[in-house]
Structure formats: structure tokens, C-alpha cells
Enzyme design. Structure first.
Site, mmCIF file in Angstrom:
data_model
loop_
_atom_site.group_PDB
_atom_site.id
_atom_site.type_symbol
_atom_site.label_atom_id
_atom_site.label_comp_id
_atom_site.label_asym_id
_atom_site.label_seq_id
_atom_site.Cartn_x
_atom_site.Cartn_y
_atom_site.Cartn_z
ATOM 1 N N GLY A 109 -39.891 -49.378 -5.973
ATOM 2 C CA GLY A 109 -40.549 -48.901 -7.181
ATOM 3 C C GLY A 109 -41.843 -48.175 -6.939
ATOM 4 O O GLY A 109 -42.428 -47.646 -7.870
ATOM 5 N N CYS A 110 -42.336 -48.141 -5.714
ATOM 6 C CA CYS A 110 -43.648 -47.558 -5.458
ATOM 7 C C CYS A 110 -43.558 -46.498 -4.380
ATOM 8 O O CYS A 110 -43.145 -46.779 -3.264
ATOM 9 C CB CYS A 110 -44.633 -48.646 -5.029
ATOM 10 S SG CYS A 110 -46.259 -48.023 -4.630
ATOM 11 N N GLY A 111 -43.964 -45.297 -4.706
ATOM 12 C CA GLY A 111 -43.904 -44.214 -3.740
ATOM 13 C C GLY A 111 -45.202 -43.983 -3.006
ATOM 14 O O GLY A 111 -45.293 -43.100 -2.179
#
Length: 274
Positions: A109-111
Site C-alpha cells: 500500500g505504500c510507494g
């Protein structure tokens, strides 16, 4: 052996208080380590498919390399705790990587997980040239429908994102899926680069929302138009405006919103939007 991208899992289906045993096909996710010249640079939770595309696309979007010619080889191998993609770099990419201070380890969910400065989060982007690409509203909606039709893993699992590349002449040319939206776009970027596709000739199409990092990846991939099913963040809109990226979002049926650089959208009875 590399893990399959989906797996049948037993479950109890509850309807009106009654339980029934079923088999449910679920998307698999595994820890994928991206290692460069023997040293791990990032560990991402990802779908175990198209991992050479992932390695190439991640290397390009993270600016570890400036072109595929700086990769000497890629080896993908299974380990007890996950999968390792071992990338061997040529100079000057090897020296460039050694100078970086970034070490990432994050969920799908986190780039931006693992960056160690504010400057890295809002890195400067090149400005895309105006180019000749122009899309009609019909083509934009067709691009999203084409991507939806290419989501075989999502059809089985209802749990993956997709990224595709659309051109006015060829339609949807390529698509990649992953449990992570960032991973899907990196896989697509890698696939297009390996195929020698000129990304200036078409649009990237996403099933997801558009955050800052998705705009960054799109601009660094060289695509002048980004089309998304869901909404962008306000920061993503500002970034797209400054980078010369046409941002189209909220594509539903025959409607959508154009947030930046509408001059690339052809409207009925007019030369362009705006």
C-alpha cells in the site's frame, strides 16, 4: 519453484446464517527482494508473476538505471521466505547506486516506504514535451474498458490492481497485474521498456487512485497521459501540472474528469478542452 500467482483456499460461506464449505481462489503475495550486485535494495510484497518486468520497471522508476543497457543480467530465484530478483548492474549505474542513501522495505500500500528525506518524497521531475498524442473521450473510456477486460487475475481473485498501456492505433497494447498498484505500474514499465515501446505514443491506464508516487512513475516512464479509475490526491494534481502530464481520473462508463493539461483531449466540435 516460483510461487503461483493465485491459490485455492477453503472457506466457509455464510448466507442467511447457514454455513457452506467452499473453495475460494485468492491472490498470492510474497516478499520479493530486489538486490543489486549482491546487496538488497528493496523488499516489496508483490504478486509472484512478471518479476523480470518488475525488476526492470522498478530500476527505471527509482532512477537506479537510466536505461536497460545498464543491466547486465537478472536472475529470479525462490527462497524459503520469498523470492529474490538479483540484478547485476554495469557502470556507471553501479557507482550511482552506491551513492544512494535509500533503503526501502514496505507493504504493497505504500510507494514511498523507507525514504530518508523529505527531498526524496518530492523529488524533482522532468517536464514532458507537448508531443503529438491526442485522445478522444471515446478512446479514454475504451482504454479503461480494455484494461478491465485484461484483468485475468482480478477475475479469479477480486484482489489485484492493473496497469495498462493504450495507444489510439493499437488499443490496449500491454497490461500487468499485482496485489500492489505501484508494483503493477512498475511491471508494466519494465515490460514496455523490454519490448522497446515508445511510451510517448500512448497513455498509461490504472485501476487505482492516483497518488504522488504514481504520477512520479508515469512521468519517469515518459507517458504524456495518465488515465485512472479512481481519484487523484491534490498533491498528485499539482505534480502532474508542473510535469506536463495530462491527468484523467474517475473514469466510469462514458464519463471522467480531466485535472491537468486538457490540451491532449479532443472534444466533439472543438479542438481541445479548455
Amino acid at each position: 519453484m516460483i510461487a503461483p500467482a493465485h491459490l485455492a483456499v477453503p472457506a466457509q460461506d455464510m448466507t442467511d446464517g447457514a454455513a457452506q464449505g467452499i473453495s475460494r481462489t485468492l491472490a498470492e503475495e510474497v516478499a520479493v527482494a530486489l538486490s543489486y550486485n549482491g546487496s538488497t535494495q528493496a523488499v516489496m510484497m508483490a504478486s509472484p508473476a512478471d518479476l523480470e518486468d518488475f525488476a526492470c520497471g522498478f530500476s527505471l522508476s527509482e532512477q537506479i538505471i537510466t536505461g536497460l543497457g545498464e543491466i547486465e543480467s537478472i536472475t529470479v530465484s525462490a527462497h524459503p521466505d520469498g523470492i529474490e530478483a538479483q540484478i547485476w548492474l554495469a557502470e556507471p549505474a553501479q557507482a550511482r547506486l552506491a551513492a544512494r542513501r535509500r533503503m526501502m522495505a514496505g507493504p504493497v500500500g505504500c510507494g514511498l516506504c523507507g525514504i530518508d528525506s523529505l527531498e526524496q518524497a518530492v523529488r524533482a521531475l522532468p517536464v514532458l514535451p507537448a508531443g503529438s498524442l491526442r485522445l478522444t473521450p471515446t478512446q479514454i473510456c475504451a482504454a479503461m474498458r480494455g484494461l478491465r477486460a485484461a484483468q485475468a487475475l482480478h477475475d479469479l481473485t477480486r484482489a489485484t490492481h492493473a496497469a495498462g498501456f493504450f495507444t489510439p492505433d493499437a488499443g490496449l497494447m500491454a497490461a500487468r497485474e499485482d496485489v500492489g498498484r505501484h508494483n503493477a505500474l512498475d511491471k508494466l514499465t519494465g515490460a514496455l521498456a523490454r519490448a522497446g515501446v515508445d511510451t510517448a505514443t500512448g497513455a498509461l491506464v490504472l485501476t487505482s487512485r492516483v497518488s504522488v508516487d504514481m504520477v512520479q512513475k508515469a512521468v519517469l516512464a515518459g507517458a504524456p497521459v495518465l488515465i485512472a479509475a479512481s481519484a487523484p490526491t491534490a498533491h498528485a494534481v499539482r505534480l502532474a501540472q508542473g510535469a506536463g502530464l495530462t491527468l484523467v481520473a474517475g473514469v466510469r462508463g462514458d464519463g471522467f474528469q480531466v485535472f491537468t493539461h486538457p490540451e491532449r483531449i479532443i472534444m466533439k466540435g472543438a479542438g481541445h478542452v479548455g
